[in-house]
Design a protein around this motif. Structure first.
Motif, PDB file in Angstrom:
ATOM      1  N   PHE A 220     -11.923  14.526 -35.767  1.00  0.00           N
ATOM      2  CA  PHE A 220     -12.531  13.584 -34.808  1.00  0.00           C
ATOM      3  C   PHE A 220     -12.379  14.062 -33.373  1.00  0.00           C
ATOM      4  CE2 PHE A 220      -8.121  12.089 -35.291  1.00  0.00           C
ATOM      5  CZ  PHE A 220      -7.720  12.019 -33.959  1.00  0.00           C
TER       6      PHE A 220
ATOM      7  N   ARG B  32     -16.066  10.536 -35.285  1.00  0.00           N
ATOM      8  CA  ARG B  32     -15.970  11.565 -36.334  1.00  0.00           C
ATOM      9  C   ARG B  32     -16.868  12.745 -36.002  1.00  0.00           C
ATOM     10  NH1 ARG B  32     -13.603   9.803 -41.035  1.00  0.00           N
ATOM     11  NH2 ARG B  32     -13.132   7.575 -40.990  1.00  0.00           N
TER      12      ARG B  32
ATOM     13  N   ILE C 190      -9.450  20.428 -36.433  1.00  0.00           N
ATOM     14  CA  ILE C 190      -8.294  20.212 -37.310  1.00  0.00           C
ATOM     15  C   ILE C 190      -8.221  18.766 -37.789  1.00  0.00           C
ATOM     16  CG2 ILE C 190      -5.753  20.205 -37.365  1.00  0.00           C
ATOM     17  CD1 ILE C 190      -5.975  22.754 -35.576  1.00  0.00           C
ATOM     18  N   THR C 191      -8.443  17.835 -36.872  1.00  0.00           N
ATOM     19  CA  THR C 191      -8.339  16.423 -37.265  1.00  0.00           C
ATOM     20  C   THR C 191      -9.668  15.874 -37.782  1.00  0.00           C
ATOM     21  OG1 THR C 191      -8.984  15.639 -35.079  1.00  0.00           O
ATOM     22  CG2 THR C 191      -6.631  16.017 -35.441  1.00  0.00           C
TER      23      THR C 191
ATOM     24  N   TRP D 141      -9.022  21.033 -25.367  1.00  0.00           N
ATOM     25  CA  TRP D 141      -8.215  20.475 -26.453  1.00  0.00           C
ATOM     26  C   TRP D 141      -8.995  19.526 -27.361  1.00  0.00           C
ATOM     27  CZ3 TRP D 141      -4.370  20.854 -29.527  1.00  0.00           C
ATOM     28  CH2 TRP D 141      -3.808  19.735 -30.129  1.00  0.00           C
TER      29      TRP D 141
ATOM     30  N   PHE E  22     -11.118  21.479 -29.714  1.00  0.00           N
ATOM     31  CA  PHE E  22     -10.337  22.247 -30.683  1.00  0.00           C
ATOM     32  C   PHE E  22      -9.688  21.322 -31.715  1.00  0.00           C
ATOM     33  CE2 PHE E  22      -6.212  23.981 -32.053  1.00  0.00           C
ATOM     34  CZ  PHE E  22      -6.663  25.102 -32.724  1.00  0.00           C
ATOM     35  N   ARG E  23      -9.125  20.232 -31.210  1.00  0.00           N
ATOM     36  CA  ARG E  23      -8.454  19.293 -32.115  1.00  0.00           C
ATOM     37  C   ARG E  23      -9.409  18.798 -33.203  1.00  0.00           C
ATOM     38  NH1 ARG E  23      -6.204  14.034 -29.348  1.00  0.00           N
ATOM     39  NH2 ARG E  23      -8.419  13.948 -28.839  1.00  0.00           N
TER      40      ARG E  23
ATOM     41  N   VAL F 145     -12.282  12.437 -29.317  1.00  0.00           N
ATOM     42  CA  VAL F 145     -12.024  11.196 -28.594  1.00  0.00           C
ATOM     43  C   VAL F 145     -13.029  11.099 -27.460  1.00  0.00           C
ATOM     44  CG1 VAL F 145     -10.363   9.919 -27.207  1.00  0.00           C
ATOM     45  CG2 VAL F 145      -9.599  11.244 -29.193  1.00  0.00           C
TER      46      VAL F 145
ATOM     47  N   LYS G  67     -10.738   4.457 -25.027  1.00  0.00           N
ATOM     48  CA  LYS G  67     -10.981   5.608 -25.877  1.00  0.00           C
ATOM     49  C   LYS G  67     -11.632   5.185 -27.176  1.00  0.00           C
ATOM     50  CE  LYS G  67      -6.964   8.160 -24.241  1.00  0.00           C
ATOM     51  NZ  LYS G  67      -5.579   8.468 -24.598  1.00  0.00           N
ATOM     52  N   LYS G  68     -12.437   6.074 -27.704  1.00  0.00           N
ATOM     53  CA  LYS G  68     -13.086   5.784 -28.970  1.00  0.00           C
ATOM     54  C   LYS G  68     -12.977   7.028 -29.863  1.00  0.00           C
ATOM     55  CE  LYS G  68     -17.372   4.051 -30.878  1.00  0.00           C
ATOM     56  NZ  LYS G  68     -18.501   4.811 -31.290  1.00  0.00           N
ATOM     57  N   ILE G  69     -12.671   6.789 -31.115  1.00  0.00           N
ATOM     58  CA  ILE G  69     -12.591   7.892 -32.076  1.00  0.00           C
ATOM     59  C   ILE G  69     -13.970   8.134 -32.676  1.00  0.00           C
ATOM     60  CG2 ILE G  69     -11.637   8.612 -34.297  1.00  0.00           C
ATOM     61  CD1 ILE G  69      -9.117   7.030 -33.591  1.00  0.00           C
TER      62      ILE G  69
END
Lengths: 230, 260
Positions: A214, A7, A211-212, A204, A207-208, A216, A3-5
């Motif tokens: 970033f 932005r 809020i966050t 998800w 949507f996430r 994935v 996994k990679k985050i």
């Protein structure tokens, strides 16, 4: 597979978005309280009415009747928050360069059509997404800003039609400015419905990100290095 | 769970990507719900503020008063309500509301009582006003409910009336007050709006004397305000440096200024 985050949405944009959400909700609600006092708009032709804005059952369900003064009071308070937040958003996108991922280009309109065909399952593939948003999103997110500017200006025109007579005239007079102001609001509601459906379909991770900040990304290659943390 | 809390206080460099994702997600959602909770708390607070007699709470009034200060700056004698050709005027004009007109009324005995700053009362009849120059206006009358209608009115400019009767001291005061003969309806108007060149003490509609339901014999027409301020059938006129009473503002929660 790792996994990679990645932005996606800067904090400022998330803030503007979520701040606008309840404020626009209050503007639409208070606008409805105002509209009830003279609810003359409908869609139809000749003497046939296809859709009346709004049926009595709708007003009753939302407890709208006889609240004009309250509607005006709230409308003329929260207009400031809607306006200032909108201005801040536009300035931010210009200064930060975020506008580049938001403003459509020449290809966008053709691609948006392909996105639409794909979304309604007529077309198998969607055009490749370059940047954060696909072409349909770019058009929608830019259009909603233009609509916001339209709401502020038509709103001002009907708020001070004598002092800002030129603005009122620009929109075709007092009655037409009111119709435009109302139509734009219907536009927001339609935008909202499609927006919610698209967010639900996108899932998800998407949507996430609102809020966050970033998303994935799953990748198969070399073990990635996380982005440096601040 | 315990691990998760430990991770919250561990540097990201010491965590796996999945742990970082989990940690950042939880922190972001925490602040998101905090923000939304704050918004709901703020809204609940606003809705719970005690109302004044007009169903409006003081935080709301204070914003409306700030709005007045901001937009009052736009008010200018040079900004006139657009005027239309007489042919576009509605005939008959829409009648909306009969507040202050329901008490039995003797038109012959009618006089307007102008209560001067000194306390003296000037009593005037319609002929007195008709001696002053007549002004006609055809403009789009705007009701606070949202409808509007082009209508044709005639009468004497309020500013000209004030000058003609030497009411300079009164014109220098901050507010004008008007009430119907039965005192059931009353409006308060800031003096700059009252002195606006299109404000009329009006005795004609469509070239005819005002009908009873339009406030015979004399009403106010003030194009820089919503129709609620255009009081029908003037009984008393008075002046003050404090806000004069206003039916819709005091009793029903509308903005006092209600300027257009």
């Amino acid at each position: 597979m790792t996994k990679k985050i990645v932005r996606k949405h800067p904090l400022a944009i998330r803030w503007f978005h979520w701040f606008n959400f309840p404020v626009l909700g209050i503007m639409i609600w208070s606008g409805l309280l105002i509209y009830w006092a003279n609810d003359v708009y409908k869609i139809g032709f000749g003497d046939r009415t296809l859709l009346k804005f709004f049926p009595d059952s709708f007003y009753k369900a939302l407890n709208v009747p006889f609240r004009l003064s309250e509607g005006m009071a709230y409308h003329f308070i929260f207009m400031w928050l809607f306006f200032l937040n909108g201005i801040a958003y536009v300035l931010y996108t210009i200064i930060s360069g975020e506008w580049r991922s938001l403003v459509p280009n020449r290809r966008s309109f053709k691609e948006a059509w392909q996105v639409l065909l794909h979304d309604v399952r007529i077309r198998k593939t969607a055009p490749p997404v370059q940047g954060k948003y696909n072409s349909a999103q770019k058009i929608a997110y830019t259009a909603i800003i233009i609509m916001g500017i339209g709401s502020v200006l038509t709103g001002l025109a009907i708020y001070k039609p004598v002092q800002l007579e030129w603005l009122c005239t620009l929109f075709g007079g007092y009655k037409m400015a009111r119709i435009l102001h109302f139509a734009l609001t219907i536009g927001y509601v339609l935008f909202f419905l499609i927006h919610i459906i698209q967010v639900l379909l996108a899932g998800w991770n998407n949507f996430r990100a609102m809020i966050t900040g970033f998303e994935v990304k799953k990748i198969n290659e070399e073990p990635p290095v996380d982005e440096p943390e601040k | 769970m315990a691990n998760f809390f430990k991770n919250l206080f561990t540097r990201n460099s010491g965590l796996t990507t999945s742990q970082v994702i989990e940690k950042k997600t939880v922190i972001s959602f925490f602040f998101f719900f905090l923000f939304m909770g704050g918004a709901i708390a703020g809204w609940t607070w606003l809705r719970r503020q005690p109302s004044d007699s007009g169903k409006t709470s003081s935080p709301i009034r204070s914003v409306l008063d700030v709005n007045e200060k901001i937009f009052d700056g736009l008010l200018s004698d040079k900004h006139l309500a657009k005027e239309y050709p007489v042919s576009q005027a509605a005939n008959p004009a829409r009648v909306n509301g009969d507040l202050g007109l329901k008490t039995p009324f003797d038109p012959v005995a009618w006089k307007m009582n102008v209560i001067k700053a000194s306390g003296d009362t000037l009593k005037l009849n319609l002929d007195d006003l008709k001696k002053l120059p007549k002004t006609e206006i055809v403009f789009n009358f705007k009701c606070i409910e949202g409808w509007s209608q082009v209508t044709h009115w005639g009468g004497v400019r309020f500013s000209a009336f004030m000058k003609a009767y030497g009411l300079d001291e009164e014109a220098a005061m901050k507010y004008l007050g008007l009430s119907t003969p039965d005192k059931q309806y009353y409006v308060g108007i800031d003096m700059p709006s009252a002195l606006h060149p299109q404000t009329l003490l009006c005795y004609e509609l469509n070239g005819q004397p005002l009908p009873m339901n339009q406030g015979y014999p004399l009403r106010l027409i003030i194009p820089v305000k919503y129709g609620v301020k255009s009081l029908k059938r003037i009984g008393d006129m008075y002046f003050s440096n404090q806000r004069t009473p206003d039916y819709w503002s005091d009793k029903k929660g509308y903005d006092y200024y209600s300027g257009l």
